[in-house]
Design a protein around this motif. Structure first.
Motif, PDB file in Angstrom:
ATOM      1  N   VAL A 250      -0.950   4.843  -1.049  1.00 42.42           N
ATOM      2  CA  VAL A 250      -2.380   5.094  -1.231  1.00 42.42           C
ATOM      3  C   VAL A 250      -2.853   6.074  -0.166  1.00 42.42           C
ATOM      4  O   VAL A 250      -2.218   6.257   0.876  1.00 42.42           O
ATOM      5  CB  VAL A 250      -3.204   3.788  -1.147  1.00 42.42           C
ATOM      6  CG1 VAL A 250      -2.782   2.817  -2.230  1.00 42.42           C
ATOM      7  CG2 VAL A 250      -3.084   3.139   0.228  1.00 42.42           C
ATOM      8  N   SER A 251      -3.992   6.699  -0.401  1.00 46.32           N
ATOM      9  CA  SER A 251      -4.532   7.650   0.555  1.00 46.32           C
ATOM     10  C   SER A 251      -4.968   6.929   1.830  1.00 46.32           C
ATOM     11  O   SER A 251      -5.196   5.712   1.834  1.00 46.32           O
ATOM     12  CB  SER A 251      -5.721   8.393  -0.042  1.00 46.32           C
ATOM     13  OG  SER A 251      -6.833   7.515  -0.181  1.00 46.32           O
ATOM     14  N   GLU A 252      -5.104   7.668   2.910  1.00 51.37           N
ATOM     15  CA  GLU A 252      -5.507   7.075   4.188  1.00 51.37           C
ATOM     16  C   GLU A 252      -6.875   6.416   4.104  1.00 51.37           C
ATOM     17  O   GLU A 252      -7.160   5.465   4.842  1.00 51.37           O
ATOM     18  CB  GLU A 252      -5.513   8.150   5.282  1.00 51.37           C
ATOM     19  CG  GLU A 252      -4.132   8.706   5.589  1.00 51.37           C
ATOM     20  CD  GLU A 252      -4.158   9.721   6.721  1.00 51.37           C
ATOM     21  OE1 GLU A 252      -5.245   9.939   7.296  1.00 51.37           O
ATOM     22  OE2 GLU A 252      -3.096  10.294   7.016  1.00 51.37           O
ATOM     23  N   ASP A 253      -7.716   6.895   3.219  1.00 52.99           N
ATOM     24  CA  ASP A 253      -9.068   6.343   3.084  1.00 52.99           C
ATOM     25  C   ASP A 253      -9.123   5.152   2.139  1.00 52.99           C
ATOM     26  O   ASP A 253     -10.184   4.542   1.978  1.00 52.99           O
ATOM     27  CB  ASP A 253     -10.031   7.422   2.577  1.00 52.99           C
ATOM     28  CG  ASP A 253     -10.180   8.560   3.560  1.00 52.99           C
ATOM     29  OD1 ASP A 253     -10.118   8.282   4.773  1.00 52.99           O
ATOM     30  OD2 ASP A 253     -10.349   9.716   3.120  1.00 52.99           O
ATOM     31  N   ASN A 254      -7.982   4.824   1.531  1.00 53.69           N
ATOM     32  CA  ASN A 254      -7.994   3.773   0.514  1.00 53.69           C
ATOM     33  C   ASN A 254      -7.038   2.628   0.847  1.00 53.69           C
ATOM     34  O   ASN A 254      -6.703   1.835  -0.002  1.00 53.69           O
ATOM     35  CB  ASN A 254      -7.609   4.379  -0.853  1.00 53.69           C
ATOM     36  CG  ASN A 254      -7.999   3.475  -2.002  1.00 53.69           C
ATOM     37  OD1 ASN A 254      -9.046   2.841  -1.981  1.00 53.69           O
ATOM     38  ND2 ASN A 254      -7.154   3.384  -3.014  1.00 53.69           N
ATOM     39  N   ILE A 255      -6.594   2.559   2.110  1.00 61.68           N
ATOM     40  CA  ILE A 255      -5.709   1.448   2.488  1.00 61.68           C
ATOM     41  C   ILE A 255      -6.498   0.141   2.452  1.00 61.68           C
ATOM     42  O   ILE A 255      -7.727   0.133   2.582  1.00 61.68           O
ATOM     43  CB  ILE A 255      -5.080   1.663   3.873  1.00 61.68           C
ATOM     44  CG1 ILE A 255      -6.155   1.701   4.968  1.00 61.68           C
ATOM     45  CG2 ILE A 255      -4.244   2.942   3.881  1.00 61.68           C
ATOM     46  CD1 ILE A 255      -5.575   1.757   6.377  1.00 61.68           C
TER      47      ILE A 255
ATOM     48  N   GLN B 129      -5.279  -7.684  -3.348  1.00 61.20           N
ATOM     49  CA  GLN B 129      -4.447  -6.480  -3.295  1.00 61.20           C
ATOM     50  C   GLN B 129      -3.708  -6.325  -4.619  1.00 61.20           C
ATOM     51  O   GLN B 129      -2.963  -7.211  -5.024  1.00 61.20           O
ATOM     52  CB  GLN B 129      -3.469  -6.562  -2.126  1.00 61.20           C
ATOM     53  CG  GLN B 129      -2.728  -5.263  -1.861  1.00 61.20           C
ATOM     54  CD  GLN B 129      -1.889  -5.328  -0.609  1.00 61.20           C
ATOM     55  OE1 GLN B 129      -1.395  -6.383  -0.226  1.00 61.20           O
ATOM     56  NE2 GLN B 129      -1.707  -4.189   0.055  1.00 61.20           N
TER      57      GLN B 129
ATOM     58  N   VAL C 285       0.300  -0.837  -6.727  1.00 66.30           N
ATOM     59  CA  VAL C 285       0.109   0.610  -6.768  1.00 66.30           C
ATOM     60  C   VAL C 285       1.437   1.263  -7.128  1.00 66.30           C
ATOM     61  O   VAL C 285       2.504   0.667  -6.985  1.00 66.30           O
ATOM     62  CB  VAL C 285      -0.402   1.155  -5.419  1.00 66.30           C
ATOM     63  CG1 VAL C 285      -1.765   0.576  -5.076  1.00 66.30           C
ATOM     64  CG2 VAL C 285       0.591   0.865  -4.299  1.00 66.30           C
TER      65      VAL C 285
ATOM     66  N   ASP D 253       0.819  -1.219   0.000  1.00 65.11           N
ATOM     67  CA  ASP D 253       0.000   0.000   0.000  1.00 65.11           C
ATOM     68  C   ASP D 253       0.852   1.269   0.000  1.00 65.11           C
ATOM     69  O   ASP D 253       0.319   2.376  -0.090  1.00 65.11           O
ATOM     70  CB  ASP D 253      -0.901   0.034   1.235  1.00 65.11           C
ATOM     71  CG  ASP D 253      -2.273  -0.572   0.998  1.00 65.11           C
ATOM     72  OD1 ASP D 253      -2.567  -0.966  -0.143  1.00 65.11           O
ATOM     73  OD2 ASP D 253      -3.056  -0.647   1.966  1.00 65.11           O
TER      74      ASP D 253
ATOM     75  N   ARG E   2      -9.477  -0.918   4.789  1.00 65.08           N
ATOM     76  CA  ARG E   2     -10.724  -0.148   4.722  1.00 65.08           C
ATOM     77  C   ARG E   2     -11.535  -0.449   3.474  1.00 65.08           C
ATOM     78  O   ARG E   2     -12.655   0.031   3.340  1.00 65.08           O
ATOM     79  CB  ARG E   2     -10.408   1.350   4.798  1.00 65.08           C
ATOM     80  CG  ARG E   2      -9.750   1.766   6.093  1.00 65.08           C
ATOM     81  CD  ARG E   2      -9.553   3.267   6.165  1.00 65.08           C
ATOM     82  NE  ARG E   2      -8.845   3.637   7.380  1.00 65.08           N
ATOM     83  CZ  ARG E   2      -8.519   4.874   7.714  1.00 65.08           C
ATOM     84  NH1 ARG E   2      -8.873   5.884   6.921  1.00 65.08           N
ATOM     85  NH2 ARG E   2      -7.857   5.138   8.822  1.00 65.08           N
ATOM     86  N   LYS E   3     -10.968  -1.231   2.553  1.00 70.74           N
ATOM     87  CA  LYS E   3     -11.680  -1.513   1.313  1.00 70.74           C
ATOM     88  C   LYS E   3     -12.748  -2.577   1.562  1.00 70.74           C
ATOM     89  O   LYS E   3     -12.563  -3.487   2.344  1.00 70.74           O
ATOM     90  CB  LYS E   3     -10.688  -2.004   0.242  1.00 70.74           C
ATOM     91  CG  LYS E   3      -9.755  -0.916  -0.238  1.00 70.74           C
ATOM     92  CD  LYS E   3      -8.799  -1.421  -1.304  1.00 70.74           C
ATOM     93  CE  LYS E   3      -7.885  -0.333  -1.797  1.00 70.74           C
ATOM     94  NZ  LYS E   3      -6.919  -0.807  -2.824  1.00 70.74           N
TER      95      LYS E   3
END
Length: 221
Positions: free
Chosen positions: A212-217, A205, A208, A131, A220-221
């Protein structure tokens, strides 16, 4: 989740398949309150010769296993004693090492193996690294990415020391490692290698190019 201690661990093995191969070296670096309290590194006498290719990769010889290796049951006991509730186990490509640790425990403690590994938490720095950085993602690549002093790779104890520094670098880069506990990423092209464990959440996974952004780790997916 209440973490009392962290164990950075690594295995060297006689091959890649945990069903047919065995651990030939095990290292466990125990850290409590930021202090190393136990430095475990043992060869394992598996009672059979290893392939010359394994010696070429690891520098571990049959004589080393025969003359210096502990009995496999003793190593299983050593693992069981350390895997107490409140322990966080950290490895790079943890799925691989966990599979080998489990099969070792299963051979010697068949009635307790599931409980032993299920009573602790697991963190895969490979999943975190995927990530954060573009391919490749081996431990030696993580060492280079974060400017960590190089070590003699493919010896288990050296890998655990490098792993600890990598984990610190990952934490300093972004403090979200706790979200990756018991979450393992896998390449959907190849699927999950080794054994699947009910206490691990497996997620696809993909590669990348940058962190990745904090909201896209992955967790959280």
């Amino acid at each position: 989740m209440f973490i009392i201690k962290i164990i950075f661990f690594d295995t060297e093995t006689s091959g890649l398949d945990c069903r047919d191969c065995k651990i030939i070296e095990l290292a466990m670096l125990t850290v409590e309150d930021g202090v190393i309290t136990d430095d475990y590194d043992e060869f394992v006498n598996i009672g059979q010769p290893i392939h010359p290719r394994i010696t070429q990769i690891t520098s571990i010889t049959n004589d080393m296993l025969k003359n210096k290796g502990l009995d496999e049951r003793k190593v299983a006991q050593d693992i069981a004693e350390r895997l107490t509730p409140g322990t966080l186990m950290i490895a790079h490509n943890c799925q691989f090492d966990l599979s080998f640790v489990y099969t070792l425990l299963k051979r010697h403690f068949p009635d307790d193996a599931e409980e032993i590994i299920g009573n602790v938490d697991w963190l895969d720095t490979l999943t975190v690294l995927k990530d954060r950085k573009e391919y490749p993602h081996k431990l030696i690549d993580a060492v280079k990415y974060y400017g960590i002093e190089e070590v003699h790779f493919h010896r288990a104890i050296d890998d655990t020391k490098a792993l600890r520094n990598v984990a610190i670098a990952l934490r300093d880069e972004r403090d979200d490692l706790a979200e990756y506990i018991n979450v393992f990423g896998f390449n959907p092209k190849y699927g999950v290698g080794g054994l699947r464990f009910p206490f691990i959440e497996y997620k696809k996974q993909y590669f990348v190019k940058r962190i990745v952004s904090e909201d896209n780790i992955l967790p959280r997916k």
